[in-house]
Design a protein around this motif. Structure first.
Motif, short mmCIF file in Angstrom:
data_model
loop_
_atom_site.label_atom_id
_atom_site.label_comp_id
_atom_site.label_asym_id
_atom_site.label_seq_id
_atom_site.Cartn_x
_atom_site.Cartn_y
_atom_site.Cartn_z
N SER A 162 50.16 66.07 -41.26
CA SER A 162 50.49 65.68 -42.43
C SER A 162 50.34 67.32 -43.26
O SER A 162 51.33 66.99 -43.30
CB SER A 162 48.56 66.09 -43.47
OG SER A 162 47.80 65.22 -42.42
N TYR A 163 50.55 68.35 -41.96
CA TYR A 163 51.37 69.94 -42.12
C TYR A 163 53.13 68.91 -41.99
O TYR A 163 53.65 69.13 -43.13
CB TYR A 163 51.12 70.06 -40.76
CG TYR A 163 52.13 71.51 -41.08
CD1 TYR A 163 51.54 72.79 -42.30
CD2 TYR A 163 52.92 71.91 -41.01
CE1 TYR A 163 52.20 73.74 -42.26
CE2 TYR A 163 53.98 73.02 -40.41
CZ TYR A 163 53.43 74.14 -41.67
OH TYR A 163 54.30 75.59 -41.41
N LEU A 199 34.73 70.66 -55.67
CA LEU A 199 35.80 70.19 -54.38
C LEU A 199 37.01 70.66 -55.59
O LEU A 199 37.63 70.33 -56.09
CB LEU A 199 35.82 68.82 -54.54
CG LEU A 199 36.24 67.66 -53.32
CD1 LEU A 199 35.59 68.72 -52.07
CD2 LEU A 199 36.39 66.18 -53.49
N ASP A 216 41.11 71.10 -52.50
CA ASP A 216 41.57 70.50 -51.61
C ASP A 216 42.72 71.53 -51.49
O ASP A 216 42.78 72.79 -52.30
CB ASP A 216 41.86 69.25 -52.58
CG ASP A 216 43.06 68.54 -50.68
OD1 ASP A 216 42.73 69.44 -49.60
OD2 ASP A 216 43.64 67.50 -51.27
N GLY A 243 53.31 65.34 -44.53
CA GLY A 243 52.62 65.42 -46.60
C GLY A 243 51.77 64.80 -46.08
O GLY A 243 50.94 64.21 -45.66
N VAL A 248 46.97 76.07 -38.81
CA VAL A 248 47.71 74.50 -38.70
C VAL A 248 48.99 75.67 -38.72
O VAL A 248 48.90 76.26 -40.18
CB VAL A 248 47.80 73.67 -39.36
CG1 VAL A 248 47.30 73.51 -40.95
CG2 VAL A 248 48.71 72.56 -39.17
N LYS A 285 38.63 78.93 -41.54
CA LYS A 285 38.81 77.27 -41.29
C LYS A 285 39.75 77.02 -40.00
O LYS A 285 40.14 78.09 -39.76
CB LYS A 285 39.65 77.06 -42.03
CG LYS A 285 38.79 77.70 -43.82
CD LYS A 285 39.05 76.96 -45.53
CE LYS A 285 41.03 77.41 -45.41
NZ LYS A 285 41.14 76.86 -46.42
N GLY A 294 34.35 66.14 -48.53
CA GLY A 294 34.51 65.95 -50.26
C GLY A 294 33.20 64.97 -50.65
O GLY A 294 32.63 65.15 -51.46
N ALA A 310 33.49 74.16 -42.04
CA ALA A 310 32.93 74.82 -42.34
C ALA A 310 33.17 76.44 -41.49
O ALA A 310 33.31 77.50 -42.23
CB ALA A 310 31.74 74.48 -42.90
N THR A 358 47.38 66.50 -47.61
CA THR A 358 46.67 67.63 -48.50
C THR A 358 45.31 67.99 -46.91
O THR A 358 45.46 67.22 -46.58
CB THR A 358 46.19 67.35 -49.69
OG1 THR A 358 44.66 66.45 -49.44
CG2 THR A 358 46.55 66.65 -50.67
N TRP A 359 44.93 69.07 -46.93
CA TRP A 359 43.89 69.65 -46.44
C TRP A 359 42.97 68.71 -46.23
O TRP A 359 41.90 68.05 -45.43
CB TRP A 359 43.57 70.96 -46.57
CG TRP A 359 44.24 71.52 -46.09
CD1 TRP A 359 45.27 72.56 -45.97
CD2 TRP A 359 43.51 72.24 -44.40
NE1 TRP A 359 45.46 73.37 -44.82
CE2 TRP A 359 44.47 73.74 -43.90
CE3 TRP A 359 42.65 72.47 -43.66
CZ2 TRP A 359 44.59 74.12 -43.04
CZ3 TRP A 359 42.15 73.48 -42.91
CH2 TRP A 359 43.31 74.24 -41.78
N LEU A 360 41.97 67.81 -47.63
CA LEU A 360 41.24 66.80 -47.86
C LEU A 360 41.56 65.88 -47.22
O LEU A 360 40.46 64.99 -46.55
CB LEU A 360 40.72 67.43 -49.41
CG LEU A 360 39.15 66.08 -49.18
CD1 LEU A 360 38.38 66.63 -48.96
CD2 LEU A 360 39.44 66.62 -50.74
N ARG A 361 42.95 65.03 -47.51
CA ARG A 361 43.33 63.62 -47.14
C ARG A 361 42.95 64.26 -45.26
O ARG A 361 42.71 62.70 -44.79
CB ARG A 361 44.81 63.50 -47.93
CG ARG A 361 43.99 63.38 -49.21
CD ARG A 361 45.22 62.62 -49.82
NE ARG A 361 45.56 63.16 -51.50
CZ ARG A 361 46.71 63.03 -51.89
NH1 ARG A 361 48.28 62.48 -51.09
NH2 ARG A 361 47.03 62.99 -53.23
N ALA A 362 43.55 64.99 -45.31
CA ALA A 362 43.66 64.92 -43.15
C ALA A 362 42.24 64.81 -42.78
O ALA A 362 42.19 64.72 -42.02
CB ALA A 362 44.86 65.89 -43.14
N LEU A 370 45.72 67.34 -39.24
CA LEU A 370 45.97 68.57 -39.93
C LEU A 370 47.96 68.69 -40.04
O LEU A 370 48.10 68.73 -39.97
CB LEU A 370 45.47 69.81 -39.48
CG LEU A 370 43.86 70.08 -40.32
CD1 LEU A 370 43.01 70.93 -39.61
CD2 LEU A 370 44.01 69.99 -42.01
#
Lengths: 300, 300
Positions: free
Chosen positions: B116-117, A165, A167, B120, B295, B292, B162, B149, B122-126, B113
């Protein structure tokens, strides 16, 4: 018909290798950057001969099978056994082989994408094939999955495509400075005593980066990793210190190659160029590659 | 400072919903296409007020909190609780809401996105935040992970970013024709009797597509799915049959909206335009979006 695939060069900032008997479960944790330059693979498929032939060339020069083991292994798997004809795989690298730019994975993944585009398959199967042969032949552990993700990446779970995985960090306006000075054998480093330090320092760096996921932090942690493992020392460390005088984020060492990289703010590019020209070392300034690898019919 | 995020519109061709108490494990299996048009989110953050305010607008019109529940939920989670100031989230949709273009997920992911940009993360958390609120509020199950994707995608393992797994098909030169005619409530369809047929037909279609992973096959399977579940019938089915007279791959129904889509070879675009203009139905011809979501700081 000519097929072209592009795979970004990938620089590792810090890493933790994760070995496993199943190559799809082997991989690495860590962080790194994908570049706007990298590997271009051109595939030509011609039918009409009586046998199945696969040829590989690096930078325009045909190479023997034992000099391109990974690409040949990928092609043996993805070109149907009953195909008769000539398969030519022309790989062009923007950075030198063995310098830590993920050329091996770029060649493997670009070859797998181009062949799958031509003969059938999916992105995931192509990527897994490239990863497996990278791992089996010790080309690398984390480059393929990192190249698929693009951007500034953090490998948060080790493994090949579909298992590991990745990120991505958010960032603004950075250029990437690369100073490629020479080779470093991934295999020798991973087989040596330094591996324990790499595992300990890499794990710490990853934990700290996830707590504060910013590219500025990544560069500080990369430099700590490089110095504490002892991989960055001597003249290369002196060069890093010279470079640091004119840029705001610390430079660090390309894992694994004899070279440096740094994230430059736009206004720092000129100063970095000047000092490296004065020091008479080779360098390049490129962009972060944000997308996915590309594959398609080539009509250049 | 203005931040802009772009998320492609996503059309589902066929699907199998996978419900789960943990929203990150809920998702869908299936296949679909990402489009070069979609959702643009512009984020403006201004400090200097005494309270933390979050505003959302659709296509330039401010909307109340209960009309933008998903976006507000995402923002509540990603704007720090101790932030004081005005957060304005302007969402612009290239296709109408409720027509099956993944606008809900596009707004959620674009918002996540952009925030988060700015604040603060990450891409995965967003992406996980967007997916969770999509699932909890029944906006959709598989759009977020499909939009991440890009390309023509197959959801091979259900779940959020994830956890789920998305593969991509290789294809050449297709344009995407879309005929957006009206709304269809995802919630009503998923709560109705048709769900059993969707699960059975969707599973069969996925198995067949993985055995022959090509976009031409995907369209045949999508059409079978649409007809066998009974979702595509009446006037919409008649329209699909008219359209099929001038194109080589079958058209199918947008899941879930009252509308059609088709993959067009370049030489078929004119014929498809002509017949749809004759029939006086709205349509658009767009590209497959390969990358992808994007942002960054907006300097338009």
């Amino acid at each position: 018909m000519l097929i072209r695939a592009f795979v970004p060069a990938h620089i590792t900032a810090f890493f933790v290798p994760r070995f496993h008997d199943d190559p799809l479960k082997a991989g690495s944790l860590g962080a790194g950057v994908n570049l706007s330059k990298g590997t271009n693979v051109f595939l030509s498929v011609e039918t009409g001969t009586l046998e199945r032939h696969i040829h590989v060339a690096f930078n325009g020069e045909p190479v023997k099978k034992d000099e391109a083991v990974i690409s040949h292994s990928v092609a043996e798997e993805l070109v149907p056994m009953d195909f008769t004809g000539e398969v030519e795989i022309w790989q062009y690298f923007d950075f030198p082989n063995g310098y830590g730019f993920g050329n091996s994975a770029g060649g493997a993944l670009g070859t797998a994408l181009a062949l799958s585009y031509s003969f059938g398959g999916t992105w995931l199967r192509a990527a897994q094939t490239a990863h497996r042969h990278e791992v089996i032949n010790k080309g690398g552990l984390g480059d393929v999955i990192a190249q698929l993700a693009g951007g500034i990446e953090i490998r948060v779970k080790a493994g090949g495509p579909g298992i590991g995985l990745v990120d991505n960090l958010f960032f603004e306006d950075y250029k990437v400075l690369v100073v490629p000075l020479g080779r470093l054998s991934t295999k020798e480093v991973l087989d040596g005593d330094v591996i324990k330090a790499i595992e300990a320092e890499g794990s710490k760096a990853l934990e700290k980066l996830l707590a504060e996921p910013k590219p500025e932090r990544m560069m500080i942690l990369a430099r700590e990793f490089a110095e504490r493992t002892g991989l960055l020392d001597g003249e290369l460390l002196e060069l890093a210190r010279e470079l640091d005088k004119v840029i705001s984020n610390p430079s660090s060492m390309i894992m694994l190659g004899r070279g440096l990289f740094a994230l430059l703010k736009p206004e720092e590019v000129e100063k970095a160029r000047d000092i490296l020209a004065d020091l008479e070392v080779p360098f390049d300034v490129v962009d972060v590659f944000m997308g996915k690898p590309e594959v398609g019919r080539w009509v250049g």
